[in-house]
Scaffold this motif. Structure first.
Motif, PDB file in Angstrom:
ATOM      1  N   ASP A  47       0.836  -1.207   0.000  1.00 58.12           N
ATOM      2  CA  ASP A  47       0.000   0.000   0.000  1.00 58.12           C
ATOM      3  C   ASP A  47       0.867   1.253   0.000  1.00 58.12           C
ATOM      4  OD1 ASP A  47      -2.291  -1.480  -0.061  1.00 58.12           O
ATOM      5  OD2 ASP A  47      -2.567  -1.507   2.111  1.00 58.12           O
ATOM      6  N   LYS A  48       1.971   1.218   0.742  1.00 58.66           N
ATOM      7  CA  LYS A  48       2.884   2.373   0.765  1.00 58.66           C
ATOM      8  C   LYS A  48       3.553   2.560  -0.599  1.00 58.66           C
ATOM      9  CE  LYS A  48       3.982   1.923   5.691  1.00 58.66           C
ATOM     10  NZ  LYS A  48       5.050   1.663   6.669  1.00 58.66           N
ATOM     11  N   LEU A  49       3.917   1.434  -1.238  1.00 59.12           N
ATOM     12  CA  LEU A  49       4.570   1.535  -2.546  1.00 59.12           C
ATOM     13  C   LEU A  49       3.618   2.071  -3.612  1.00 59.12           C
ATOM     14  CD1 LEU A  49       6.585  -1.826  -2.599  1.00 59.12           C
ATOM     15  CD2 LEU A  49       7.490   0.473  -2.255  1.00 59.12           C
ATOM     16  N   LYS A  50       2.339   1.740  -3.494  1.00 60.37           N
ATOM     17  CA  LYS A  50       1.357   2.192  -4.481  1.00 60.37           C
ATOM     18  C   LYS A  50       1.119   3.697  -4.402  1.00 60.37           C
ATOM     19  CE  LYS A  50      -2.327  -0.402  -4.958  1.00 60.37           C
ATOM     20  NZ  LYS A  50      -3.488  -1.239  -4.559  1.00 60.37           N
ATOM     21  N   GLU A  51       1.471   4.308  -3.251  1.00 58.89           N
ATOM     22  CA  GLU A  51       1.322   5.758  -3.123  1.00 58.89           C
ATOM     23  C   GLU A  51       2.349   6.504  -3.961  1.00 58.89           C
ATOM     24  OE1 GLU A  51       1.569   6.563   0.999  1.00 58.89           O
ATOM     25  OE2 GLU A  51      -0.318   5.573   1.509  1.00 58.89           O
ATOM     26  N   PRO A  54       4.981   5.260 -10.505  1.00 61.18           N
ATOM     27  CA  PRO A  54       5.699   4.089 -11.056  1.00 61.18           C
ATOM     28  C   PRO A  54       7.154   4.388 -11.397  1.00 61.18           C
ATOM     29  CG  PRO A  54       3.522   4.323 -12.066  1.00 61.18           C
ATOM     30  CD  PRO A  54       3.736   5.544 -11.230  1.00 61.18           C
ATOM     31  N   ALA A  55       7.461   5.642 -11.751  1.00 60.17           N
ATOM     32  CA  ALA A  55       8.849   5.971 -12.123  1.00 60.17           C
ATOM     33  C   ALA A  55       9.790   5.886 -10.930  1.00 60.17           C
ATOM     34  CB  ALA A  55       8.898   7.373 -12.723  1.00 60.17           C
ATOM     35  N   GLU A  56       9.236   6.042  -9.716  1.00 59.18           N
ATOM     36  CA  GLU A  56      10.078   6.017  -8.517  1.00 59.18           C
ATOM     37  C   GLU A  56      10.355   4.603  -8.025  1.00 59.18           C
ATOM     38  OE1 GLU A  56       8.521  10.266  -6.641  1.00 59.18           O
ATOM     39  OE2 GLU A  56       7.907   8.373  -5.752  1.00 59.18           O
ATOM     40  N   LEU A  57       9.711   3.591  -8.585  1.00 57.69           N
ATOM     41  CA  LEU A  57       9.855   2.215  -8.109  1.00 57.69           C
ATOM     42  C   LEU A  57      10.943   1.496  -8.892  1.00 57.69           C
ATOM     43  CD1 LEU A  57       6.085   1.195  -7.771  1.00 57.69           C
ATOM     44  CD2 LEU A  57       7.576   2.175  -6.028  1.00 57.69           C
ATOM     45  N   ARG A  62       8.463  -3.086  -7.971  1.00 55.78           N
ATOM     46  CA  ARG A  62       7.397  -3.421  -8.924  1.00 55.78           C
ATOM     47  C   ARG A  62       6.952  -4.871  -8.795  1.00 55.78           C
ATOM     48  NH1 ARG A  62      10.476   0.106 -12.296  1.00 55.78           N
ATOM     49  NH2 ARG A  62      11.648  -1.640 -13.176  1.00 55.78           N
ATOM     50  N   GLU A  63       7.893  -5.765  -8.480  1.00 47.63           N
ATOM     51  CA  GLU A  63       7.534  -7.170  -8.259  1.00 47.63           C
ATOM     52  C   GLU A  63       6.642  -7.323  -7.038  1.00 47.63           C
ATOM     53  OE1 GLU A  63      10.928  -9.624  -8.086  1.00 47.63           O
ATOM     54  OE2 GLU A  63      11.586  -9.216 -10.140  1.00 47.63           O
ATOM     55  N   LYS A  64       6.943  -6.554  -5.977  1.00 46.44           N
ATOM     56  CA  LYS A  64       6.103  -6.615  -4.775  1.00 46.44           C
ATOM     57  C   LYS A  64       4.678  -6.175  -5.085  1.00 46.44           C
ATOM     58  CE  LYS A  64       9.688  -5.950  -1.262  1.00 46.44           C
ATOM     59  NZ  LYS A  64      10.164  -5.068  -0.168  1.00 46.44           N
ATOM     60  N   VAL A  65       4.523  -5.080  -5.834  1.00 45.11           N
ATOM     61  CA  VAL A  65       3.188  -4.584  -6.171  1.00 45.11           C
ATOM     62  C   VAL A  65       2.444  -5.604  -7.019  1.00 45.11           C
ATOM     63  CG1 VAL A  65       1.943  -2.765  -7.384  1.00 45.11           C
ATOM     64  CG2 VAL A  65       3.915  -2.178  -5.978  1.00 45.11           C
ATOM     65  N   ALA A  66       3.154  -6.274  -7.912  1.00 49.67           N
ATOM     66  CA  ALA A  66       2.508  -7.261  -8.781  1.00 49.67           C
ATOM     67  C   ALA A  66       2.004  -8.478  -8.013  1.00 49.67           C
ATOM     68  CB  ALA A  66       3.479  -7.696  -9.875  1.00 49.67           C
ATOM     69  N   SER A  67       2.592  -8.745  -6.834  1.00 50.87           N
ATOM     70  CA  SER A  67       2.190  -9.920  -6.042  1.00 50.87           C
ATOM     71  C   SER A  67       1.028  -9.631  -5.103  1.00 50.87           C
ATOM     72  CB  SER A  67       3.384 -10.421  -5.235  1.00 50.87           C
ATOM     73  OG  SER A  67       3.772  -9.456  -4.278  1.00 50.87           O
ATOM     74  N   GLU A  68       0.377  -8.453  -5.212  1.00 50.44           N
ATOM     75  CA  GLU A  68      -0.685  -8.080  -4.278  1.00 50.44           C
ATOM     76  C   GLU A  68      -1.865  -9.042  -4.368  1.00 50.44           C
ATOM     77  OE1 GLU A  68      -3.304  -4.146  -3.033  1.00 50.44           O
ATOM     78  OE2 GLU A  68      -2.387  -4.284  -5.013  1.00 50.44           O
ATOM     79  N   ALA A  69      -2.303  -9.401  -5.575  1.00 50.16           N
ATOM     80  CA  ALA A  69      -3.467 -10.280  -5.732  1.00 50.16           C
ATOM     81  C   ALA A  69      -3.225 -11.645  -5.099  1.00 50.16           C
ATOM     82  CB  ALA A  69      -3.790 -10.438  -7.215  1.00 50.16           C
ATOM     83  N   GLU A  70      -2.023 -12.170  -5.291  1.00 52.51           N
ATOM     84  CA  GLU A  70      -1.694 -13.469  -4.710  1.00 52.51           C
ATOM     85  C   GLU A  70      -1.690 -13.410  -3.191  1.00 52.51           C
ATOM     86  OE1 GLU A  70       1.922 -16.772  -4.844  1.00 52.51           O
ATOM     87  OE2 GLU A  70       1.991 -14.969  -6.110  1.00 52.51           O
TER      88      GLU A  70
END
Length: 690
Positions: A47-51, A54-57, A62-70
């Motif tokens: 949640d903190k990363l999504k704030e 995308p250019a700052e990640l 980006r891999e952590k954000v992609a694993s949110e659904a799982e």
């Protein structure tokens, strides 16, 4: 009871009390809750990363954000599993058979629910010992030692608290338990049984955690305050890439320091993501601001240097000021001054032989020579016999070398081992094969006597990799000669113009950049403190740099080739006083104004073929003791000055292709210098000068 206490294991929980029938189920509940807390913690980080944008990640973020659904799927499964086991735990269980009072074992302290702060296993053991009705003398003594050790730790925590240092919740809990521990140690030392103020809960009173408790624990964990990061923005700016290559803009040591500071700052940034920090990590956080300020200073210096060099690059294509005012020379200066003891005098007072003169007072070789000015009375002396003797004597002590013999033989300051290896780049870093070959020579620089000191890259019509300038060249501080002939865009790029000469400034003696279609002189030449020869011929240079640029290399430059360009004025070359050869062929010059004839005591050759010169100045006679060759063909000369008669060492004068009105002068020049001087003396009516 003591035997039962000793047989307990760290994994023992309240659900494993004697008579309980669901020990394995309770352990499973604890494991599920542990996994659920870990999943929820990862989701909070996402949640903190999504704030952020995308250019700052980076890739990991980006891999952590992609694993949110799982992770959310895992969270639902764990909650369902926890709810199912909670319902099973709530079902009626068979009551244990009552035990005889005399054989009743002491019940161990229950494990706290998962959503409350759990006590360490060691403290649970201590509480059990404290609550027992009787202890053996050995166990009692062991318990007293344990309590006293805890009291010492509490005393240290109180000292920190009095010093203004903040304590974490666990440390505050320890300090609050001091009175209870003092009561316990007093009772044990008196031989009495200790009864704690807060009695431990019985196993029957402990309810198994339910799904609702797990959700409450998760909510409490998410509600915990996030660690403050007051320097997040400044840290992000300090970790940004610099405005240019720090090693080439400033030096290699600053570049190493910059990279080390950025690595430390990245590690400190990771500490802000942790829940708890030890003392060493807290000390690292205190250094964060100092690292940021040092990095900001390096950023600012690099940006300033880039701005200054870009300004010089843009100024190179505009017409600079042509005026140059030499420093005023004090009258009646001594011929020399010793920089070590301050002594001074005439040249004949120095000791030693030619090329190794030393002070007659201290024996030092650091001598500063003051060239005498040209007085009007000197003309009369030159006419007599004494003039030649004086000139010969002055020339005796004149040296074209930059260093004396003693300075040459002087051993350089010793370097620490590894210094040279660190400053010289590795061959694999180079993209041009010529640079790789130079770096690999002499066993990769180990044998300095076999290392190549010169580099020639002749690839004017080649493609890649020569279309991009290889900045590794600018880090080869051992090179003394560099010749480059590259495709047109290469040397005009910012990669060369902005960073040249880099480490080449330390030892470069000869620079050849002919046939590169350069539109301006590289502004970095003013840093070449040892340069002796510069060849910029066959380019497209229209305007020369200002006089200050040439003044910075005036003490060493001896040969300058600017032929085949589009230069219309050389007035900026006035500071150059040690030139021995000047080539100005095929330009757009209308005069030779700018050459300091009186100061050019070493000028032996001047070539200005194919220009638009209307006259040869009378001041050329001031080079009478040195000039040997004058190439002035294909200009617009209409006459020759009688000052040529004063050029005693002149061996060749070419004035073909000029519209000289007096054809007898042309014929005399074709016959030779002797005939030309005789004819000029005749028509000039000189007083016996030869």
């Amino acid at each position: 009871a003591r035997a039962s206490h000793r047989e307990r294991k760290p994994g023992w929980t309240a659900a494993c009390a004697p008579g309980a029938g669901f020990c394995s189920m309770a352990v499973d509940v604890v494991e599920v809750e542990k996994k659920l807390r870990a999943v929820r913690k990862k989701l909070a980080q996402i949640d903190k990363l999504k704030e952020k944008s995308p250019a700052e990640l980076d890739a990991a973020a980006r891999e952590k954000v992609a694993s949110e659904a799982e992770l959310k799927s895992q969270e639902r499964d764990l909650e369902q599993q926890l709810a199912a086991e909670g319902q099973e735990a709530a079902a009626p269980k068979p009551q244990p058979k009552p035990q005889p009072p005399k054989a009743a074992p002491a019940r161990p302290p229950p494990e706290a629910p998962a959503h409350k702060a759990a006590e360490p296993a060691a403290e649970a053991d201590d509480d059990a010992a404290a609550g027992s009705s009787s202890l053996s003398p050995m166990e009692r003594e062991k318990r007293i030692k344990t309590i006293k050790k805890k009291l010492q730790q509490i005393q240290k925590l109180k000292e920190k608290l009095s010093g203004g240092e903040a304590l974490d919740p666990e440390a505050k809990e320890k300090v609050a338990s001091e009175s209870e521990l003092l009561r316990e140690v007093a009772a044990l030392e008196a031989g009495e049984d200790f009864v704690p103020t807060t009695k431990p809960q019985r196993p029957a009173e402990v309810a198994s955690p339910t799904a609702g408790d797990s959700e409450a624990a998760g909510a409490q964990e998410e509600a915990e305050p996030v660690r403050e990061d007051p320097h997040a923005q400044e840290r992000e700016q300090a970790l940004a890439a610099p405005a240019g290559d720090i090693g080439l803009l400033i030096d290699d040591e600053t570049e190493k320091r910059f990279k080390a500071l950025q690595k430390k700052l990245r590690d400190i940034g990771k500490l802000h993501e942790k829940d708890k920090l030890d003392k060493l990590q807290q000390d690292k956080l205190k250094q964060e601001l100092g690292f940021i300020e040092e990095l900001q200073a390096i950023h600012a210096k690099a940006a300033q240097l880039v701005e200054e060099r870009r300004a010089r690059m843009s100024a190179a294509v505009s017409k600079p000021k042509a005026t140059f005012e030499p420093k005023a020379r004090k009258a009646n200066l001594p011929a020399w001054q010793c920089l070590e003891c301050g002594a001074s005098g005439n040249v004949e007072h120095l000791t030693g032989s030619d090329g190794a003169l030393a002070c007659n007072k201290c024996g030092g070789s650091e001598i500063k020579y003051n060239a005498p000015g040209r007085d009007d009375d000197d003309d009369d002396d030159e006419d007599g016999d004494g003039g030649d003797a004086t000139a010969a004597k002055a020339k005796r002590f004149e040296s074209k070398d930059l260093k004396t013999k003693r300075q040459k033989n002087q051993q350089p300051a010793s370097k620490k081992a590894g210094d040279d290896a660190d400053s010289v780049p590795k061959p694999e870093n180079a993209t041009w094969p010529e640079i790789k070959e130079v770096l690999e020579s002499g066993d990769r620089g180990v044998d300095k006597s076999r290392r190549k000191k010169g580099l020639e890259v002749n690839q004017a019509k080649a493609g890649a990799p020569y279309t991009v300038f290889d900045s590794t060249l600018l880090k080869c501080s051992f090179l003394t000669r560099v010749e480059l002939k590259l495709p047109p865009p290469t040397l005009a790029s910012e990669a060369f113009q902005l960073y040249f000469p880099g480490s080449l400034a330390e030892g470069l003696l000869e620079l050849i950049l002919k046939e590169n279609e350069l539109a301006s002189v590289p502004p970095g030449i003013q840093q070449l403190q040892r340069i002796r020869s510069i060849d910029l011929s066959h380019n497209k240079i229209e305007v020369l740099p200002d006089a200050d640029t040439w003044d910075s290399i005036a003490e060493s430059l001896e040969l300058l080739d600017l032929s085949f360009n589009k230069i219309s004025s050389i007035a900026m070359l006035a500071p150059l006083k040690k030139l021995s050869q000047v080539k100005l062929d095929a330009n757009q010059l209308t005069s030779l104004d700018g050459l300091s004839w009186g100061a050019l005591k070493q000028l032996s050759m001047l070539s200005a073929v194919g220009n638009q010169l209307a006259e040869l100045p009378e001041a050329v006679a001031e080079c009478a003791g040195s000039i040997e060759y004058l190439e002035l063909s294909e200009n617009k000369l209409t006459a020759l000055p009688t000052a040529i008669c004063d050029l005693k060492k002149l061996k060749a004068l070419n004035v073909a292709g000029n519209p000289i009105k007096d054809q007898k002068t042309v014929k005399a020049a074709e016959k030779g210098i002797k005939d030309l001087k005789a004819y000029l003396n005749k028509i000039g009516g000189t007083k016996g000068k030869k």
